[in-house]
Design an enzyme around this catalytic site. Sequence first.
Site, PDB file in Angstrom:
ATOM      1  N   ASP A  63       0.877  -1.184  -0.180  1.00 16.81           N
ATOM      2  CA  ASP A  63       0.405  -0.127   0.021  1.00 16.81           C
ATOM      3  C   ASP A  63       1.038   1.171  -0.012  1.00 16.81           C
ATOM      4  O   ASP A  63       2.055   1.351   0.576  1.00 16.81           O
ATOM      5  CB  ASP A  63      -1.294   0.245   1.252  1.00 16.81           C
ATOM      6  CG  ASP A  63      -1.338   1.219   0.891  1.00 16.81           C
ATOM      7  OD1 ASP A  63      -3.081   0.805   0.016  1.00 16.81           O
ATOM      8  OD2 ASP A  63      -1.600   2.568   1.530  1.00 16.81           O
ATOM      9  N   SER A  64       0.085   2.445  -0.989  1.00 20.55           N
ATOM     10  CA  SER A  64       1.200   2.993  -0.397  1.00 20.55           C
ATOM     11  C   SER A  64       1.207   4.490   0.969  1.00 20.55           C
ATOM     12  O   SER A  64       2.125   4.832   1.274  1.00 20.55           O
ATOM     13  CB  SER A  64       0.340   4.780  -1.541  1.00 20.55           C
ATOM     14  OG  SER A  64      -1.216   5.054  -1.153  1.00 20.55           O
ATOM     15  N   TYR A 105       0.293   9.332  -2.916  1.00 18.54           N
ATOM     16  CA  TYR A 105       0.214   8.830  -4.623  1.00 18.54           C
ATOM     17  C   TYR A 105      -0.449   9.763  -4.434  1.00 18.54           C
ATOM     18  O   TYR A 105      -0.430   9.815  -6.550  1.00 18.54           O
ATOM     19  CB  TYR A 105      -0.422   7.447  -4.672  1.00 18.54           C
ATOM     20  CG  TYR A 105       1.161   6.297  -4.335  1.00 18.54           C
ATOM     21  CD1 TYR A 105       2.383   7.070  -3.702  1.00 18.54           C
ATOM     22  CD2 TYR A 105       0.684   5.664  -5.366  1.00 18.54           C
ATOM     23  CE1 TYR A 105       3.232   5.735  -3.475  1.00 18.54           C
ATOM     24  CE2 TYR A 105       1.873   4.518  -4.616  1.00 18.54           C
ATOM     25  CZ  TYR A 105       2.775   4.787  -3.775  1.00 18.54           C
ATOM     26  OH  TYR A 105       4.093   3.494  -3.755  1.00 18.54           O
ATOM     27  N   GLY A 106      -1.530  10.724  -4.391  1.00 17.97           N
ATOM     28  CA  GLY A 106      -2.730  10.759  -4.828  1.00 17.97           C
ATOM     29  C   GLY A 106      -2.020  12.488  -5.686  1.00 17.97           C
ATOM     30  O   GLY A 106      -2.036  13.134  -6.277  1.00 17.97           O
ATOM     31  N   CYS A 140      -4.177  -0.648  -2.078  1.00 19.14           N
ATOM     32  CA  CYS A 140      -4.234   0.571  -2.315  1.00 19.14           C
ATOM     33  C   CYS A 140      -4.709   0.473  -4.089  1.00 19.14           C
ATOM     34  O   CYS A 140      -4.159   0.223  -4.821  1.00 19.14           O
ATOM     35  CB  CYS A 140      -2.646   0.969  -2.900  1.00 19.14           C
ATOM     36  SG  CYS A 140      -2.938   3.267  -3.870  1.00 19.14           S
ATOM     37  N   ASN A 141      -6.325   1.516  -3.417  1.00 18.83           N
ATOM     38  CA  ASN A 141      -6.755   1.446  -5.066  1.00 18.83           C
ATOM     39  C   ASN A 141      -6.115   2.253  -5.548  1.00 18.83           C
ATOM     40  O   ASN A 141      -6.350   1.985  -7.523  1.00 18.83           O
ATOM     41  CB  ASN A 141      -7.879   2.221  -4.326  1.00 18.83           C
ATOM     42  CG  ASN A 141      -9.328   0.487  -3.632  1.00 18.83           C
ATOM     43  OD1 ASN A 141      -9.911   0.336  -5.122  1.00 18.83           O
ATOM     44  ND2 ASN A 141      -8.826   0.826  -2.694  1.00 18.83           N
ATOM     45  N   THR A 142      -5.692   3.646  -5.935  1.00 15.88           N
ATOM     46  CA  THR A 142      -4.220   3.944  -6.558  1.00 15.88           C
ATOM     47  C   THR A 142      -3.641   3.579  -7.755  1.00 15.88           C
ATOM     48  O   THR A 142      -4.070   3.708  -8.483  1.00 15.88           O
ATOM     49  CB  THR A 142      -4.515   5.099  -5.495  1.00 15.88           C
ATOM     50  OG1 THR A 142      -5.384   6.473  -5.025  1.00 15.88           O
ATOM     51  CG2 THR A 142      -3.175   6.377  -6.687  1.00 15.88           C
ATOM     52  N   CYS A 172     -11.660   2.936  -1.174  1.00 19.55           N
ATOM     53  CA  CYS A 172     -10.424   2.789  -0.244  1.00 19.55           C
ATOM     54  C   CYS A 172      -9.991   2.437   0.463  1.00 19.55           C
ATOM     55  O   CYS A 172     -11.341   2.428   1.155  1.00 19.55           O
ATOM     56  CB  CYS A 172     -10.180   4.775  -0.222  1.00 19.55           C
ATOM     57  SG  CYS A 172      -8.726   5.072   0.442  1.00 19.55           S
ATOM     58  N   HIS A 228      -8.590   3.431   3.233  1.00 24.82           N
ATOM     59  CA  HIS A 228      -8.978   3.637   4.298  1.00 24.82           C
ATOM     60  C   HIS A 228     -10.642   3.777   5.065  1.00 24.82           C
ATOM     61  O   HIS A 228     -10.357   4.360   5.640  1.00 24.82           O
ATOM     62  CB  HIS A 228      -8.343   5.211   3.720  1.00 24.82           C
ATOM     63  CG  HIS A 228      -6.695   5.102   4.271  1.00 24.82           C
ATOM     64  ND1 HIS A 228      -5.897   5.118   3.197  1.00 24.82           N
ATOM     65  CD2 HIS A 228      -5.738   6.031   5.107  1.00 24.82           C
ATOM     66  CE1 HIS A 228      -5.174   5.208   3.805  1.00 24.82           C
ATOM     67  NE2 HIS A 228      -4.681   5.897   4.602  1.00 24.82           N
TER      68      HIS A 228
END
Length: 370
Positions: free
Chosen positions: A95-96, A127-128, A158-160, A292, A294
Amino acid sequence: MFSSSILGDRRWHFNEGRPLWPVGDLLVSAQHVRYRGLTGYGRSLADTAAKTRKEHRSDQPSRSSVGIFVTVLYCDVQADRKPIWRTLVNIGIFDSGSGGLTVMRALDGLLPDRSLVYLGDHGNAPYGDRSPEEIYALTLRGIERLFQENCPLVIIACNTAAARGLRRLQREWLPLAHPDRRVLGVIVPVVEDVTGMRWSADQHAVPRVGHEPDVAVAVFATQHTVESGAFAGEIHKRAPHVEVWQQACPKLVPLIEADACEYVLRNNIEDYVADLRARMSGREPDVCILGCTHYPLVESLFQQALPQGTRILSQPEVTARSLMQYFRRHPEFDQPSTGARRFLTTGEATLVSRIASRFFGSNIEFLSSE
């Protein structure tokens, strides 16, 4: 390393479809076993194991001798009869930052006897703020690091990162660099749950069947995930009758990471839900995807803000159930291990440990990944 209870277990184990027999305290392939220069084939297998035990263990072995003995657990034999040595394997979670710990917590409950290694790229988060190419490069670096930790299977939690790079690395990088390893994500399990269809990399759009009822799905995710269209695109390929509305929540992850008070979190979530419902023109969501990892920490606030009866899909639980199904289809990745839990970070380990523990639900200690 195995515990004594597992060492004495006489159950069958399999490696890539080949049976592994317990011989004393070893799991060995019937084709080939080698330890410290001792080699045995076929009927000499037990003699080799016995000779190895005699040379390297006393009747009351010390901790160090047992440790040496079980470090190399088994080997695999390819068609050219060259053995590939393998030690106890782990499942990697990348994950980020700390959000993926919610996925690891779900796996922790379902897989108590499997070893899990978590890597949070806190040093490069969030990462955003990065470009898709930067996200892809950082994701590859993280996966390579987990491969070094003997993780033949890695989950991008991490979805991103999954939205921006999973399909690409599965098609372009993994088959050439690590054809015997697998990388999975957290988006596909949710898509499978919503559509009732198993994911396929070569999935083509299916035509809509006239009698299928419309289903409204609300997706709350980061800006990158929404812009990638990952959830909407994969859902529509399989279930064109499903209508997908997406809402980016750019402030939510920083607030969760900063341990913002419930009042502030509630107001932000209510605003995001209101924005989405305003665009739905009076339609109410049947299903809500918290896109996400989170967001499970504030799932109750989403539940309060959404219309009553909306089904919320939380990625950690859905991902954990999906992994169990994956193991049934691919038992070669479901290998015995110690049940250990390790936490690595590219950031400052002491600070990360203090902040991240609430994501996992208990105190945890991160180590530097360097």
